[in-house]
Design an enzyme around this catalytic site. Structure first.
Site, PDB file in Angstrom:
ATOM      1  N   ARG A 152     -14.061  -5.738  28.197  1.00 42.41           N
ATOM      2  CA  ARG A 152     -14.374  -5.448  26.964  1.00 42.41           C
ATOM      3  C   ARG A 152     -12.765  -6.959  27.207  1.00 42.41           C
ATOM      4  NH1 ARG A 152     -13.754  -0.228  23.972  1.00 42.41           N
ATOM      5  NH2 ARG A 152     -12.799  -0.001  26.085  1.00 42.41           N
ATOM      6  N   PHE A 247     -17.884   2.723  18.745  1.00 43.60           N
ATOM      7  CA  PHE A 247     -19.488   2.067  17.907  1.00 43.60           C
ATOM      8  C   PHE A 247     -19.720   2.405  16.949  1.00 43.60           C
ATOM      9  CE2 PHE A 247     -18.888  -1.850  20.944  1.00 43.60           C
ATOM     10  CZ  PHE A 247     -18.107  -1.901  21.598  1.00 43.60           C
ATOM     11  N   LEU A 248     -18.892   3.093  16.261  1.00 47.26           N
ATOM     12  CA  LEU A 248     -19.428   3.121  14.595  1.00 47.26           C
ATOM     13  C   LEU A 248     -18.580   2.451  13.985  1.00 47.26           C
ATOM     14  CD1 LEU A 248     -20.619   7.317  15.839  1.00 47.26           C
ATOM     15  CD2 LEU A 248     -22.000   5.017  14.997  1.00 47.26           C
ATOM     16  N   GLY A 255     -19.772  -9.673  16.126  1.00 49.53           N
ATOM     17  CA  GLY A 255     -19.641 -11.281  17.217  1.00 49.53           C
ATOM     18  C   GLY A 255     -18.975 -11.137  18.018  1.00 49.53           C
ATOM     19  N   CYS A 258     -20.618 -12.489  23.601  1.00 50.71           N
ATOM     20  CA  CYS A 258     -21.948 -11.714  24.352  1.00 50.71           C
ATOM     21  C   CYS A 258     -22.719 -11.058  23.559  1.00 50.71           C
ATOM     22  CB  CYS A 258     -20.790 -11.049  25.142  1.00 50.71           C
ATOM     23  SG  CYS A 258     -19.639 -11.988  26.098  1.00 50.71           S
ATOM     24  N   LYS A 261     -25.274 -13.913  21.820  1.00 56.11           N
ATOM     25  CA  LYS A 261     -25.775 -14.707  23.145  1.00 56.11           C
ATOM     26  C   LYS A 261     -27.153 -13.555  23.478  1.00 56.11           C
ATOM     27  CE  LYS A 261     -22.938 -15.677  27.315  1.00 56.11           C
ATOM     28  NZ  LYS A 261     -23.228 -14.054  27.841  1.00 56.11           N
ATOM     29  N   LYS A 318     -12.714 -10.137  17.619  1.00 57.49           N
ATOM     30  CA  LYS A 318     -11.627  -8.991  17.156  1.00 57.49           C
ATOM     31  C   LYS A 318      -9.619  -9.190  17.384  1.00 57.49           C
ATOM     32  CE  LYS A 318     -12.549  -6.705  21.878  1.00 57.49           C
ATOM     33  NZ  LYS A 318     -13.654  -6.134  22.630  1.00 57.49           N
TER      34      LYS A 318
END
Ligand code: NAD
Ligand code: UGA
Length: 428
Positions: A152, A247-248, A255, A258, A261, A318
């Site tokens: 990431r 990821f909550l 956005g 990655c 797309k 981010k």
């Protein structure tokens, strides 16, 4: 091992530096001479925490070098890793022109057996196409391995050195063993599989994570109307090991360079294979809703956006990155401008690439300048300095009293107690 890394972007530079860090002899190649010149001067072309230190340490140790020349990097390399961009083409498919150009350039300088690694995110079957292109130029022995990257931005160095797993898509044991040796110093499971499974696994991972975020955003919007708090809901469901707590975080939708797309690309591949891909399509439409709803809510809170002054805090997609590709913050800025608002934006490091936006947005160099005289402020990126926003000072500097906290960074009670109309995502 002697390694060549093609591309010095977020993936190439981080993987090159980290492969040197674990003891390999690495040469990084990029076609962008300005990027290579900066690297040779010891400057980082991207903002990535901890990267400058790893680069400088390994350059000094003689394990890491940079060049624009394939002729310098390829001969004698046992592993050649391709980490060039695979942007979206107009139809949503992955544009593979940079990958194929790199493969053909590599082929010109191959002399002995090497493993060519597809580290870029590429559709299923690409490693076979890369092999075919190399074979038309180089008649000797080589293998192509799919080794998708899962780092990431903002946490790239630690993600590379301490990943949950390394995915190795190889057609034979010889190539798989070269990859096992390459990554031997990194203690994590090495999942060896077919190149096609590895290629699909990368898209599936990103599409799954994007879908998870879309799901929590859908629940967040519902929570707003039902008087529940999405943080409490996320905590409750995330404590179930089958769901997991990561990821909550509800917010402005996914956005970055990655997820958007890659989600488009896997959908494109699915449609090509005759599948509707309804789950992925739903995740995409929820993501659009996560972007449009804040604009509607701010429009309502301000009695129209036209002529209003908005202080936008954050432009990067981010925190801890300068990357603005497909950033929700940039998207919001464009929507506010299209509705007739003025946007004064502050971000500590973001790089705006959109020339039209550069001409219409007012980029300022501090939080204070962004919020001065603002009718509303919008927090669009979760930088730590926005978490520490001085509420009393903000009150004095603003002309209005609306805060839209798109990342749920502030304490609703404290902000409301100071007299603000405070809007956030999924909190009552
Ligand atoms: P990027 O745009 O930051 O960097 C790509 C680099 O490749 C550029 O410096 C460009 O000049 C160089 N390049 C292009 N063609 C070249 C060629 N023929 N020879 C040498 N250099 C060439 O891209 P990125 O964000 O690093 O992404 C690279 C790939 O990795 C993509 O497929 C992406 O989906 C995937 N990926 C990215 C991330 C991420 O966090 N950015 C994470 C995992 C996977
Ligand atoms: C993502 C994946 O997490 C990496 O594993 C993958 O290697 C990479 O894409 C890639 O293929 O390029 P990255 O795009 O750097 O990494 O950033 P993330 O931290 O995954 O965030 C992606 C987007 O989702 C951001 O817009 C972020 O704000 C948003 N997000 C993330 C949320 O809205 N909520 C969350 O809980 C997490």
């Amino acid at each position: 091992m002697k390694v060549a890394v093609i591309g010095t972007g977020y993936v190439g530079l981080v993987s090159g530096a980290c492969l040197a860090e674990i003891g390999h002899d690495v040469t990084c190649v990029d076609v962008d001479p300005a990027k290579i010149e900066r690297l040779l001067r010891g400057e980082m072309p991207i903002h990535e925490p901890g990267l400058a230190e790893v680069v400088s340490k390994n350059v000094q140790a003689g394990r890491l070098r940079f060049t624009t020349s394939y002729a310098e990097a390829i001969p004698g390399a046992q592993v050649i890793s391709i980490g060039v961009g695979t942007p979206s083409a107009a139809d949503g498919s992955a544009d593979l022109q940079y990958v194929f150009a790199a493969a053909e350039e590599i082929a010109k300088y191959l002399s002995t057996y090497a493993v060519i690694v597809d580290k870029s995110t590429v559709p299923v079957g690409t490693s076979e196409q890369v092999a075919e292109r190399i074979r038309t130029i180089f008649e000797g022995e080589f293998d192509v391995v799919s080794n998708p990257e899962t780092l990431r931005e903002g946490k790239a160095v630690s993600d590379f050195l301490k990943p949950d797993r390394i995915i190795i898509g190889a057609t034979n044991e010889q190539a798989a063993n070269v990859m096992r040796e390459l990554y031997a110093p990194i203690p994590c499971p090495k999942l060896v599989m077919s190149p096609r499974s590895a290629e699909l696994a990368k898209y599936a991972a990103n599409a799954f994570l994007a879908t998870k975020i879309s799901f929590i955003n859908e629940i967040a919007h519902l929570a707003e109307d039902l008087g529940a708090d999405v943080h409490e809901v996320a905590e409750a469901i995330g404590a179930d090991a089958r769901i997991g707590p990561h990821f909550l975080r509800a917010g402005l939708g996914w956005g970055g360079s990655c997820f958007p797309k890659d989600v488009k690309a896997i959908r494109h591949v699915g449609h090509g294979a005759g599948h509707e891909m309804p789950v992925i399509s739903a995740a995409m439409s929820m993501n659009e809703r996560a972007r449009s709803r804040p604009v509607e809510r701010l429009d309502e809170a301000l009695n129209g956006l036209s002529g209003k002054r908005i202080g936008l805090l954050g432009l990067a997609f981010k925190n801890d990155t300068d990357d603005t590709r497909d950033s929700a913050a940039i998207d919001l800025a464009k929507r506010f401008l299209a509705a007739g608002a003025q946007v004064f934006a502050y971000d500590p490091v973001a790089v705006i690439l959109d020339l039209e936006l550069l001409n219409t947005i007012s980029r300022v160099s501090s939080i204070d300048e962004a919020i001065s005289e603002a009718d509303a402020i919008v927090i669009a990126t979760e930088w730590d300095e926005f978490r520490a926003l001085d509420i009393e000072k903000t009150k004095k500097l603003m002309q209005g009293n609306v805060i839209f906290d798109g990342r749920n960074l502030l304490d609703p009670k404290a902000v409301r107690a100071a007299g603000f109309t405070y809007l956030s995502v999924g909190r009552p």
